[in-house]
Design a protein around this motif. Sequence first.
Motif, PDB file in Angstrom:
ATOM      1  N   UNK A 194       0.831  -1.211   0.000  1.00 55.40           N
ATOM      2  CA  UNK A 194       0.000   0.000   0.000  1.00 55.40           C
ATOM      3  C   UNK A 194       0.861   1.255   0.000  1.00 55.40           C
ATOM      4  N   UNK A 195       1.953   1.243   0.768  1.00 53.67           N
ATOM      5  CA  UNK A 195       2.860   2.387   0.788  1.00 53.67           C
ATOM      6  C   UNK A 195       3.566   2.572  -0.554  1.00 53.67           C
ATOM      7  N   UNK A 196       3.719   1.467  -1.297  1.00 50.87           N
ATOM      8  CA  UNK A 196       4.402   1.522  -2.590  1.00 50.87           C
ATOM      9  C   UNK A 196       3.467   1.889  -3.731  1.00 50.87           C
ATOM     10  N   UNK A 197       2.200   2.141  -3.423  1.00 49.12           N
ATOM     11  CA  UNK A 197       1.269   2.573  -4.457  1.00 49.12           C
ATOM     12  C   UNK A 197       0.507   1.444  -5.120  1.00 49.12           C
ATOM     13  N   UNK A 198       0.264   0.355  -4.375  1.00 48.15           N
ATOM     14  CA  UNK A 198      -0.460  -0.795  -4.925  1.00 48.15           C
ATOM     15  C   UNK A 198      -1.749  -1.046  -4.143  1.00 48.15           C
ATOM     16  N   UNK A 199      -2.709  -1.628  -4.829  1.00 43.83           N
ATOM     17  CA  UNK A 199      -3.981  -2.026  -4.227  1.00 43.83           C
ATOM     18  C   UNK A 199      -4.077  -3.552  -4.258  1.00 43.83           C
ATOM     19  N   UNK A 200      -4.295  -4.162  -3.089  1.00 40.02           N
ATOM     20  CA  UNK A 200      -4.374  -5.619  -3.005  1.00 40.02           C
ATOM     21  C   UNK A 200      -5.606  -6.113  -3.752  1.00 40.02           C
ATOM     22  N   UNK A 201      -5.414  -7.081  -4.644  1.00 42.67           N
ATOM     23  CA  UNK A 201      -6.536  -7.655  -5.392  1.00 42.67           C
ATOM     24  C   UNK A 201      -6.796  -9.112  -5.038  1.00 42.67           C
ATOM     25  N   UNK A 202      -5.790  -9.789  -4.470  1.00 44.08           N
ATOM     26  CA  UNK A 202      -5.975 -11.199  -4.126  1.00 44.08           C
ATOM     27  C   UNK A 202      -4.961 -11.604  -3.070  1.00 44.08           C
ATOM     28  N   UNK A 203      -5.416 -12.393  -2.106  1.00 41.82           N
ATOM     29  CA  UNK A 203      -4.543 -13.020  -1.125  1.00 41.82           C
ATOM     30  C   UNK A 203      -4.897 -14.499  -1.056  1.00 41.82           C
ATOM     31  N   UNK A 204      -3.890 -15.339  -0.987  1.00 33.94           N
ATOM     32  CA  UNK A 204      -4.122 -16.775  -0.868  1.00 33.94           C
ATOM     33  C   UNK A 204      -3.028 -17.384  -0.001  1.00 33.94           C
ATOM     34  N   UNK A 205      -3.336 -18.529   0.594  1.00 33.87           N
ATOM     35  CA  UNK A 205      -2.370 -19.250   1.400  1.00 33.87           C
ATOM     36  C   UNK A 205      -2.058 -20.603   0.793  1.00 33.87           C
ATOM     37  N   UNK A 241      -0.903 -19.872   6.933  1.00 37.29           N
ATOM     38  CA  UNK A 241      -0.282 -20.782   5.975  1.00 37.29           C
ATOM     39  C   UNK A 241       1.220 -20.566   5.895  1.00 37.29           C
ATOM     40  N   UNK A 242       1.918 -21.612   5.466  1.00 34.81           N
ATOM     41  CA  UNK A 242       3.373 -21.523   5.360  1.00 34.81           C
ATOM     42  C   UNK A 242       3.787 -20.513   4.288  1.00 34.81           C
ATOM     43  N   UNK A 243       3.116 -20.531   3.149  1.00 37.94           N
ATOM     44  CA  UNK A 243       3.379 -19.544   2.098  1.00 37.94           C
ATOM     45  C   UNK A 243       2.176 -18.627   1.940  1.00 37.94           C
ATOM     46  N   UNK A 244       2.440 -17.349   1.709  1.00 39.21           N
ATOM     47  CA  UNK A 244       1.372 -16.445   1.270  1.00 39.21           C
ATOM     48  C   UNK A 244       1.611 -16.045  -0.168  1.00 39.21           C
ATOM     49  N   UNK A 245       0.514 -15.738  -0.838  1.00 41.44           N
ATOM     50  CA  UNK A 245       0.530 -15.317  -2.244  1.00 41.44           C
ATOM     51  C   UNK A 245      -0.331 -14.062  -2.332  1.00 41.44           C
ATOM     52  N   UNK A 246       0.252 -12.963  -2.783  1.00 41.57           N
ATOM     53  CA  UNK A 246      -0.487 -11.699  -2.841  1.00 41.57           C
ATOM     54  C   UNK A 246      -0.349 -11.087  -4.232  1.00 41.57           C
ATOM     55  N   UNK A 247      -1.488 -10.737  -4.818  1.00 40.78           N
ATOM     56  CA  UNK A 247      -1.510 -10.007  -6.088  1.00 40.78           C
ATOM     57  C   UNK A 247      -2.021  -8.598  -5.824  1.00 40.78           C
ATOM     58  N   UNK A 248      -1.442  -7.620  -6.507  1.00 40.70           N
ATOM     59  CA  UNK A 248      -1.847  -6.230  -6.293  1.00 40.70           C
ATOM     60  C   UNK A 248      -1.801  -5.458  -7.609  1.00 40.70           C
ATOM     61  N   UNK A 249      -2.582  -4.371  -7.665  1.00 39.09           N
ATOM     62  CA  UNK A 249      -2.704  -3.553  -8.870  1.00 39.09           C
ATOM     63  C   UNK A 249      -1.962  -2.237  -8.686  1.00 39.09           C
ATOM     64  N   UNK A 250      -1.215  -1.832  -9.694  1.00 41.78           N
ATOM     65  CA  UNK A 250      -0.478  -0.568  -9.664  1.00 41.78           C
ATOM     66  C   UNK A 250      -1.438   0.596  -9.815  1.00 41.78           C
ATOM     67  N   UNK A 251      -1.432   1.482  -8.803  1.00 37.32           N
ATOM     68  CA  UNK A 251      -2.255   2.687  -8.835  1.00 37.32           C
ATOM     69  C   UNK A 251      -1.411   3.874  -9.295  1.00 37.32           C
ATOM     70  N   UNK A 252      -2.049   5.021  -9.423  1.00 36.06           N
ATOM     71  CA  UNK A 252      -1.327   6.225  -9.843  1.00 36.06           C
ATOM     72  C   UNK A 252      -0.534   6.847  -8.695  1.00 36.06           C
ATOM     73  N   UNK A 253      -0.759   6.359  -7.472  1.00 31.66           N
ATOM     74  CA  UNK A 253      -0.124   6.937  -6.293  1.00 31.66           C
ATOM     75  C   UNK A 253       1.391   6.716  -6.300  1.00 31.66           C
ATOM     76  N   UNK A 254       2.150   7.737  -5.981  1.00 33.35           N
ATOM     77  CA  UNK A 254       3.613   7.655  -5.924  1.00 33.35           C
ATOM     78  C   UNK A 254       4.047   6.898  -4.672  1.00 33.35           C
ATOM     79  N   UNK A 255       5.005   5.975  -4.797  1.00 37.62           N
ATOM     80  CA  UNK A 255       5.480   5.255  -3.612  1.00 37.62           C
ATOM     81  C   UNK A 255       6.035   6.214  -2.564  1.00 37.62           C
ATOM     82  N   UNK A 256       5.743   5.936  -1.310  1.00 39.85           N
ATOM     83  CA  UNK A 256       6.253   6.727  -0.196  1.00 39.85           C
ATOM     84  C   UNK A 256       7.531   6.062   0.303  1.00 39.85           C
ATOM     85  N   UNK A 257       8.668   6.440  -0.306  1.00 42.12           N
ATOM     86  CA  UNK A 257       9.933   5.777   0.000  1.00 42.12           C
ATOM     87  C   UNK A 257      10.316   5.921   1.469  1.00 42.12           C
ATOM     88  N   UNK A 258      10.097   7.079   2.041  1.00 43.83           N
ATOM     89  CA  UNK A 258      10.478   7.298   3.435  1.00 43.83           C
ATOM     90  C   UNK A 258       9.685   6.389   4.367  1.00 43.83           C
TER      91      UNK A 258
END
Length: 428
Positions: free
Chosen positions: A219-230, A270-287
Amino acid sequence: MLRNALRPATRFIRSALGTNGMAAQVAMLDAKVDAVFHKLAANGADGPAPSDVTMEQVQSVPSAAPHIDINLILHHSRSALMRDMPAGARRILSAGCAGLWYFEWIEQTYGHVQEHLGIEYYASKPDGLPANVTWIANTAGNMEDVADQSCDLLISGQNIEHLWPCEVADFLAEAARVLCPGGTLSVDSPNRAMTEPLRWSQPEHTIELTVPEMRQLLELAGFEITKEAGIWLCQDPKTGAMLPYDPNFAGCNWTVTERLFSARDKPEQSFLWWIESRRLARTPDRQAISALLTEIFDKAWPERTQRLVVAPGRWTEYRNGEEWVLVSPGEPGIVFFGPYMPLRAGRHRVTFEFIPHNETTGAFARFDVAVGADATVVQQKDVLPGSNQVALEVDVPTLTFGCQFRCISLGRGGFAVRLQVGLTESLW
């Protein structure tokens, strides 16, 4: 006697046991212990050669039951999620793809794409790459040869857990840069919420991120979560009890199918997580990204250094809330080993604490630091009665993987040793 009163009372084994089927579990464990300690017995009273026992030996001794390959289970599960990803990407970028097999796997699971860029800095370009593949010798944190907003899909599979905090921050910023608006970032990784209680280690992993941590970072990097799976349930969602990582342990009343099916919508258990996210127009907040990673690493790295494995047959007990391993006279061999971790270049001080029995005379224990797949000893010391602590100074010239901090009984006297090491790092 080397296997005097061997009992499955080790932290490593306890982390893998369930609460049922204990009789069958103990029988299977005895076979594992015999196989692991076969070499140790041949070394005599002075204890084993430093590189004789590894975590792989403890985990790889087959049981009487048909063997189930956990690595194959995880790979097939990741394949299923790859097949399920949104179709239509024309240009894919993969961060970390050390082999021809990887591109064949993506072709088989996701499908054919017009162009596939492979980012890999630490492995050589393989022969026979498909015509649609471009191999780029960049790092995940500096994909300078990839143009801005030029990719539809970025895949980071089992990669982010190999990065140090500044590299994770750079990778997220680069991911935001190279993806088209609306493009997809797919990341999967082991889950520290499970690897920590299981004391699971991989020699090249820094720390594993949890699902909430990865959510925040994306979210801080400018992405919107679209899917989470274990993938591969390791905690009972109702009771909170840990389930064994190894599907071959008999003390678990969950079937493999149940654990795979139930994990799909339970990434945090779960032992592994799998996350897909969509790139938004928001600029990543590096700090903010860097600040969060510093906070995460400061919390997780001390735990990462303590994933020590108690050798089968050793007793442990708690003293003032701290776990100690008890070693009786005449019991030579490995006491604990691990945590199989990377160390950065620098001078490192590793401290062990112990209490010898009153009647102990002569050198009774050896402490060492070993590195690499062959457990090469880089520093060691035999200790005598009269002290309760030993410190080993180790110079690490370059980033080194598979580091272990080990205690070995020489069989000449009894002692107790704290199941925790002190690690002070002075980086170059």
